[in-house]
Design an enzyme around this catalytic site. Structure first.
Site, PDB file in Angstrom:
ATOM      1  N   GLY A 126      11.328   7.021  39.677  1.00 19.65           N
ATOM      2  CA  GLY A 126      10.144   7.396  38.767  1.00 19.65           C
ATOM      3  C   GLY A 126      10.757   8.455  37.883  1.00 19.65           C
ATOM      4  N   HIS A 127       9.898   8.698  36.871  1.00 20.85           N
ATOM      5  CA  HIS A 127      10.351   9.899  35.735  1.00 20.85           C
ATOM      6  C   HIS A 127      10.429  11.252  36.167  1.00 20.85           C
ATOM      7  CE1 HIS A 127       5.769  10.065  36.152  1.00 20.85           C
ATOM      8  NE2 HIS A 127       6.104  11.169  35.539  1.00 20.85           N
ATOM      9  N   ASN A 128      11.372  11.664  35.553  1.00 23.53           N
ATOM     10  CA  ASN A 128      11.896  13.151  35.916  1.00 23.53           C
ATOM     11  C   ASN A 128      12.637  13.708  37.016  1.00 23.53           C
ATOM     12  OD1 ASN A 128      10.460  13.825  33.299  1.00 23.53           O
ATOM     13  ND2 ASN A 128       8.431  14.267  34.260  1.00 23.53           N
TER      14      ASN A 128
END
Lengths: 358, 358, 358
Positions: free
Chosen positions: A249-251
């Protein structure tokens, strides 16, 4: 390749003819040609050497039967089988076989830089300002966005998508149909937690303005997805290996030399330390930290932080000794129920004997 | 963009210079240029404003330290951080950057309709009778089958496949390598249940003649697959957001404004109501109904219907208070066994005292 | 197609007009045109025949109401509904609709062989020495590597990637963006088990020199990945059906007529027998053997061998009666704790009565 050169590459002991030219690595039972090199890394395979059609073989010391070399013209003996397998398969890997240069059908932006020795396949699309490093191969129909950097000696297979602004280090391998740099899955309010959602508030998309930064010597499996960060970078550390069908996922920040087996799902803003190992199908909840050298057993669901060096398993994941203990007790439930029922009878008898029963 | 315009878009309070022209949204620590806008949505980030190189900042009211504006020429204060993040990232998103019009390498059927303002990328293939709406962007190497309709203002990333006859609403975003309209996985006899299978009957394929209908404002993640219906339509309601690596089987109906996190698997003929939320890795068995506003915790396996508004978790999924209770008791098993063992000793002693033992 | 021909194909009983020409298969409620054939395979659908606009219908014997044929000009009655559905959907499937021959934009190696009647779509790339069988259709933007063999009457959808040296049998269907022949995920030392890894030894890649061999009549779902073997072949047996988003590791052997539902993950060197059925989301650990006709319930994690004919479920997977029993006892834990607490009180009372308490 000559048997003597192979023995040298393996740091192995050569007996017999060092000048046999071999072309193919096979199980002893599969050897068909004089140019086959029989590979016997198990006791079974070593036994099969007695009837092999190969003239040369590599044997693991431990599994070597006394008569192994009977009909063979050359035998190379090695200590550790798995490392020898790695060295040998690398020696015999002929690579993707795509010619150097840019295929005439590739659409490459005028200001993109393709380094010397790079190979850009048919129908590849490369966006504005992107740079492809020396000797990197991009297979047919991959898409490289704008302002992407791919380091030297990389290999991007067909259908790989690298989004705008992402960066890949040196010697990165990305398998077919993997996606690096899709948008993160992020909304306001946070829909998996916010009560506001139920109240019918408008859902707003949090756009992903950041990128993905992939370190050196990373391998990314087929159909794996790595989402870009909201503002900064989703990061994959040097030497990390990611199997097929993973989702990151993001980050997220993943440290160096981690191992993610197939179908691992990592939610937004997770942090993995270095040398973390995740078994197949592991899921990690958002914002969780997993410490250096932690190990998560296959199929586990991790909802809380994992300290460095810990081995966890289960859903929800617990220290492995605890979830293993739970499994043992789970298997004894019927016995426990029976035991308790028997005790009730004994209690009844006791109370009757003492006239305690009402 | 000018600080005064940003303040207005955020409905925020502006202190200082409203005419600073900012170009990039960054964490206070990452600011490098006078055109950077520092974003401080946490206490940590707000603290970092003291040393930022940015001249302008957006601060969340709650985290605002008294001295926050010390070295800043402009400070915009907002109430709710996450909504502000959504608005700001939308303001600064420059979009896919692909030119309007049809790329010369795209293969578009003669009778396909490409609306004004649409952008069709390199090597895109669009089949007979398909219609692409105004201002919709289709990135390189996507494939649109025959008789497909894509609404206005959509964005289909590279490698997306939309099968024949499928329909996408307005403002739909589909991420790279997602597949809409593959055939359903359906056989006769039904092989996961039928005894006939074991008896060796011929397996027949149930062909998928239906399509997929995707509503307005839907987002579909990278490598997600949505299978077509047997006769009618697999349906995704307006405003539903689907993360990467989800699988949605044939004949499924998903309501409006649902949230499906990464790696969710939905079997054939499932029905989800409106505003249903599924955590990462959730699996739902075939023909299950999940009511409006139900929530399924990450990693759960749902085999039976879930009433509206229910929160379920676990495998098999139960009302969350029940599976949470089970987890608590699971953690106490050893203690219970010890307790029962102690009681047996006490019973033995009692029986001995009463001469009840045989 | 005429109603009499349909009745014959279904081995069904025709009442009424055998010369109605129907073009589309629909639920009775969806019928709009005189050329619609209403399909009533459930009691509900049979009831809806009373108000259908269709003139012809197929009814399942069991659900047939006495008045079903009221307004219909033709009724075809069949015995087993699901088989009839398979036959009917096959009759009405118009196929991919891609023209015979090689699209001018396809890049086909000079020595590749494309058999008569094959259809090679736009932007397909086919490597050196590959052979595509008679009447096989390859949809746009698929990639076929070098020395690949695809048998007759196959259908490879858009974005499918078939790696060098892989072999597909006759009548194989591969859905969009599936990847056959990515490299196996294999390292030395074995990083999920080896203590050496923790000691910081260099990780070496085991290269994948083998291939994937797919039997006849196999179907492979969208975004499914099948990795190549290290030296020999990853094998998928005849008639095996694999849903979307499955992952099949290197050196795996899958038998004939197996069913793998969506999101199944199979680790390296696993062996499945014939007619094995795996529910959605099942994970199987490396080197595990699953015997013929074994069934694994959806969501299970299999870490140990499964005997032929066994039905297992749970994580870790156990014989189903055992994991079902565990679930029952799990639901009774609170009651058991309460019962044990009550017994402690009774023991206390007994000991007090006998003055055994210290």
């Amino acid at each position: 390749m000559l048997t003597r050169d192979i023995a040298q590459a393996l740091s192995g002991r050569l007996e017999g003819d060092g000048s046999i030219d071999v072309e193919r690595l096979v199980h002893p039972n599969r050897a068909e040609r004089p140019t086959d090199l029989a590979l016997a890394m198990s006791a079974d395979a070593a036994g099969a050497l007695l009837n092999t059609k190969a003239r040369a073989a590599v044997i693991c010391d431990r599994h070597r039967p006394p008569s192994a070399s009977a009909g063979l013209a050359a035998v190379i003996t090695v200590g550790e089988g798995r490392t020898a397998l790695a060295v040998l398969t690398a020696l015999f890997d002929r690579g993707p076989g795509q010619e150097e240069g840019v295929h005439p059908t590739a659409v490459v932006a005028a200001d993109a830089e393709i380094a010397a020795g790079a190979s850009i396949g048919a129908y590849v699309v490369i966006g504005r300002g992107s740079r492809i490093g020396p000797r990197t191969t991009i297979m047919p129909q991959a898409t490289i966005g704008s302002d992407v950097t791919v380091g030297a000696d990389g290999l991007l297979h067909s259908g790989v998508r690298v989004g705008d602004g992402c960066t890949l280090g040196e010697r990165v391998i990305v398998h077919a149909n993997a996606v690096i740099g899709a948008d993160g899955f992020s909304f306001a309010p946070d829909l998996m937690t916010a009560a506001a959602f139920t109240a019918g508030l408008t859902v707003r998309r949090v756009h992903s303005l950041g990128n993905v930064v992939v370190g050196d010597d990373v391998e990314i499996g087929a159909c794996t997805t790595i989402d870009r960060a909201t503002l900064e970078s989703t990061r994959i550390g040097h030497g990390t290996k990611i199997d097929d069908h993973c989702h990151i996922g993001h980050n997220v920040t993943i440290g160096e030399s981690c191992i993610l087996c197939g179908m691992v799902g990592i939610s937004g803003s997770v942090r993995l330390g270095d040398r973390v190992r995740l078994g197949g199908g592991v899921g990690i909840g958002d914002h969780v930290h997993v410490g250096d050298q932690a190990v998560v057993a296959a199929g586990s669901g991790v909802g809380t932080n994992v300290p460095a060096g810990e081995f966890v398993s289960g859903y929800p994941a617990l220290p492995h000794w605890r979830s293993a203990e739970q499994q043992v007790y789970l298997g004894r439930q019927r016995r426990l129920h029976d035991r308790v029922a028997a005790m009730v009878s004994r209690l009844d008898a006791l109370e009757e004997a003492l006239n305690l029963k009402k």
